[in-house]
Design a protein around this motif. Sequence first.
Motif, PDB file in Angstrom:
ATOM      1  N   ARG A   1      37.599 -26.701  12.377  1.00  0.00           N
ATOM      2  CA  ARG A   1      38.655 -25.983  13.111  1.00  0.00           C
ATOM      3  C   ARG A   1      38.857 -26.591  14.490  1.00  0.00           C
ATOM      4  NH1 ARG A   1      41.358 -21.416  12.114  1.00  0.00           N
ATOM      5  NH2 ARG A   1      42.320 -20.307  13.867  1.00  0.00           N
ATOM      6  N   TYR A   2      37.766 -26.895  15.179  1.00  0.00           N
ATOM      7  CA  TYR A   2      37.877 -27.582  16.471  1.00  0.00           C
ATOM      8  C   TYR A   2      38.701 -28.865  16.311  1.00  0.00           C
ATOM      9  CZ  TYR A   2      34.540 -25.200  19.678  1.00  0.00           C
ATOM     10  OH  TYR A   2      33.902 -24.337  20.540  1.00  0.00           O
TER      11      TYR A   2
ATOM     12  N   LEU B   1      42.487 -28.222  15.700  1.00  0.00           N
ATOM     13  CA  LEU B   1      43.218 -27.677  16.836  1.00  0.00           C
ATOM     14  C   LEU B   1      43.256 -28.634  18.021  1.00  0.00           C
ATOM     15  CD1 LEU B   1      42.001 -23.965  16.727  1.00  0.00           C
ATOM     16  CD2 LEU B   1      44.108 -24.928  15.804  1.00  0.00           C
TER      17      LEU B   1
ATOM     18  N   ALA C   1      36.516 -17.546  14.329  1.00  0.00           N
ATOM     19  CA  ALA C   1      37.644 -18.460  14.515  1.00  0.00           C
ATOM     20  C   ALA C   1      38.343 -18.204  15.842  1.00  0.00           C
ATOM     21  CB  ALA C   1      38.632 -18.308  13.358  1.00  0.00           C
ATOM     22  N   ASP C   2      38.428 -16.929  16.261  1.00  0.00           N
ATOM     23  CA  ASP C   2      39.125 -16.658  17.521  1.00  0.00           C
ATOM     24  C   ASP C   2      38.335 -17.156  18.729  1.00  0.00           C
ATOM     25  OD1 ASP C   2      37.165 -14.744  17.131  1.00  0.00           O
ATOM     26  OD2 ASP C   2      38.383 -13.045  17.776  1.00  0.00           O
ATOM     27  N   HIS C   3      37.013 -17.315  18.575  1.00  0.00           N
ATOM     28  CA  HIS C   3      36.223 -17.938  19.643  1.00  0.00           C
ATOM     29  C   HIS C   3      36.633 -19.403  19.802  1.00  0.00           C
ATOM     30  CE1 HIS C   3      32.759 -14.857  18.950  1.00  0.00           C
ATOM     31  NE2 HIS C   3      33.647 -14.396  19.820  1.00  0.00           N
ATOM     32  N   VAL C   4      36.746 -20.103  18.673  1.00  0.00           N
ATOM     33  CA  VAL C   4      37.172 -21.502  18.716  1.00  0.00           C
ATOM     34  C   VAL C   4      38.566 -21.601  19.322  1.00  0.00           C
ATOM     35  CG1 VAL C   4      37.659 -23.562  17.340  1.00  0.00           C
ATOM     36  CG2 VAL C   4      35.752 -22.068  16.711  1.00  0.00           C
ATOM     37  N   ASP C   5      39.455 -20.714  18.880  1.00  0.00           N
ATOM     38  CA  ASP C   5      40.827 -20.733  19.396  1.00  0.00           C
ATOM     39  C   ASP C   5      40.837 -20.530  20.908  1.00  0.00           C
ATOM     40  OD1 ASP C   5      41.374 -20.890  16.730  1.00  0.00           O
ATOM     41  OD2 ASP C   5      42.250 -18.880  16.557  1.00  0.00           O
ATOM     42  N   CYS C   6      39.992 -19.639  21.382  1.00  0.00           N
ATOM     43  CA  CYS C   6      39.921 -19.365  22.821  1.00  0.00           C
ATOM     44  C   CYS C   6      39.517 -20.611  23.595  1.00  0.00           C
ATOM     45  CB  CYS C   6      38.935 -18.223  23.070  1.00  0.00           C
ATOM     46  SG  CYS C   6      38.732 -17.768  24.806  1.00  0.00           S
TER      47      CYS C   6
ATOM     48  N   VAL D   1      39.845 -23.790  22.647  1.00  0.00           N
ATOM     49  CA  VAL D   1      40.895 -24.802  22.549  1.00  0.00           C
ATOM     50  C   VAL D   1      42.079 -24.445  23.448  1.00  0.00           C
ATOM     51  CG1 VAL D   1      42.556 -25.891  20.991  1.00  0.00           C
ATOM     52  CG2 VAL D   1      40.200 -25.498  20.235  1.00  0.00           C
ATOM     53  N   VAL D   2      42.463 -23.177  23.493  1.00  0.00           N
ATOM     54  CA  VAL D   2      43.561 -22.749  24.366  1.00  0.00           C
ATOM     55  C   VAL D   2      43.214 -23.014  25.825  1.00  0.00           C
ATOM     56  CG1 VAL D   2      44.772 -20.714  25.251  1.00  0.00           C
ATOM     57  CG2 VAL D   2      44.539 -21.051  22.794  1.00  0.00           C
TER      58      VAL D   2
END
Length: 384
Positions: free
Chosen positions: A259-260, A263, A352-357, A359-360
């Motif tokens: 995922r990293y 993104l 997944a939302d930790h990874v998204d955080c 990356v954002v």
Amino acid sequence: MQVPFLDLKAQHAALEGELTEAFRAIVRGAAFVGGPEVEAFEREFAAFCRADGAVAVSSGTDALRFAYLAMGIKPGDEVITVPNTFIATTEALTQAGASVRFVDVLPDTLLMDPTRLAAAITPRTVGIVPVHLYGTPVDMDPILDVARTHGLWVIEDAAQAHGAVYKGRRAGTMGAMAAFSFYPGKNLGACGEAGAVTSSDGGRLEFVRKLREHGQAQKYYHDMEGYNGRLDALQAAFLRIKLRHLERWNHARRAIAARYRELLSGTSEVRVVAETPESNPVYHLFVVRVPERDRVREFLQSRGIGTGLHYPLPLHQQVAYRHLGLGAGAFPVTEAAAAEILSLPMYPEMHADHVDCVVVALAEFFAGRRSRSATRVMTQLTTA
């Protein structure tokens, strides 16, 4: 959102009942050093690694030291490794009596560059220590070819690579011996210090058993001077419980890494450290290279995101190795990477939302950087 760099509490909360019962069983049985738990863990870990045998010891550093000694290191010998690693790789080596020779790493994986080995070999060279850093296996085949050509042994530093696979072979089975660490933050971590040596050579493993027991195979009968390097039964019991979950945890780490990678592909300033071809890493760490690394780290921290640096100062530039006379420029790939590497949050319980955080936040930093750069250019143009 708060995103810790590592969350051991989450892992242990899920296993608390099993760990507590293991603790009670050890206390009730009063077998605190060695014994059935240690022997069972050795068998189970060897099977996990697909190795012929394993010997449990008190730490990853002792695992390295004992493996080096089992290979017959003596004063005056030289061993080749990389400067992009933790000091345990080399301090155990010099404490065993050898001298260190460094070779640089590859710019994409930051692992040992096999093409540099031949030039580093001298008449005193006896071995090579590739380090499976970040949980990614080194490109072992060319290293093993060089070792065979020159009559050298190979010991794998697999402290961060529990379960990593290279061309169908697991870390810990490709060299003459291998050393693992079970420091709490590792993919397979004890609730304290622990380590293990794996090998297909029963004689060398028996030598390690003697070393960890003050040089004795039978109590109070010492064949040589050894060390107090035994593994506590309690740690062995904890490791046996955790080992049953390791494949699942490694699978989760790979999914997080994927995922990293997906993104981060849209953020050109962030370069993800590459995998070795034909390998299946276990992502003990997820490492990227970024410009203005320290500013990036501060920005992420301000957003509640933890990070790590592995490692900010190469070994050849450490005060401990100043006597080697290897200053700036000696290993340019390692030195360039040391100024840019940043370890992002990575642990099996990440969502997944930790990874998204994460990356954002990285995207925000570099978008702001580009905006500031554009503003400076416009200002310069209008005032020229």
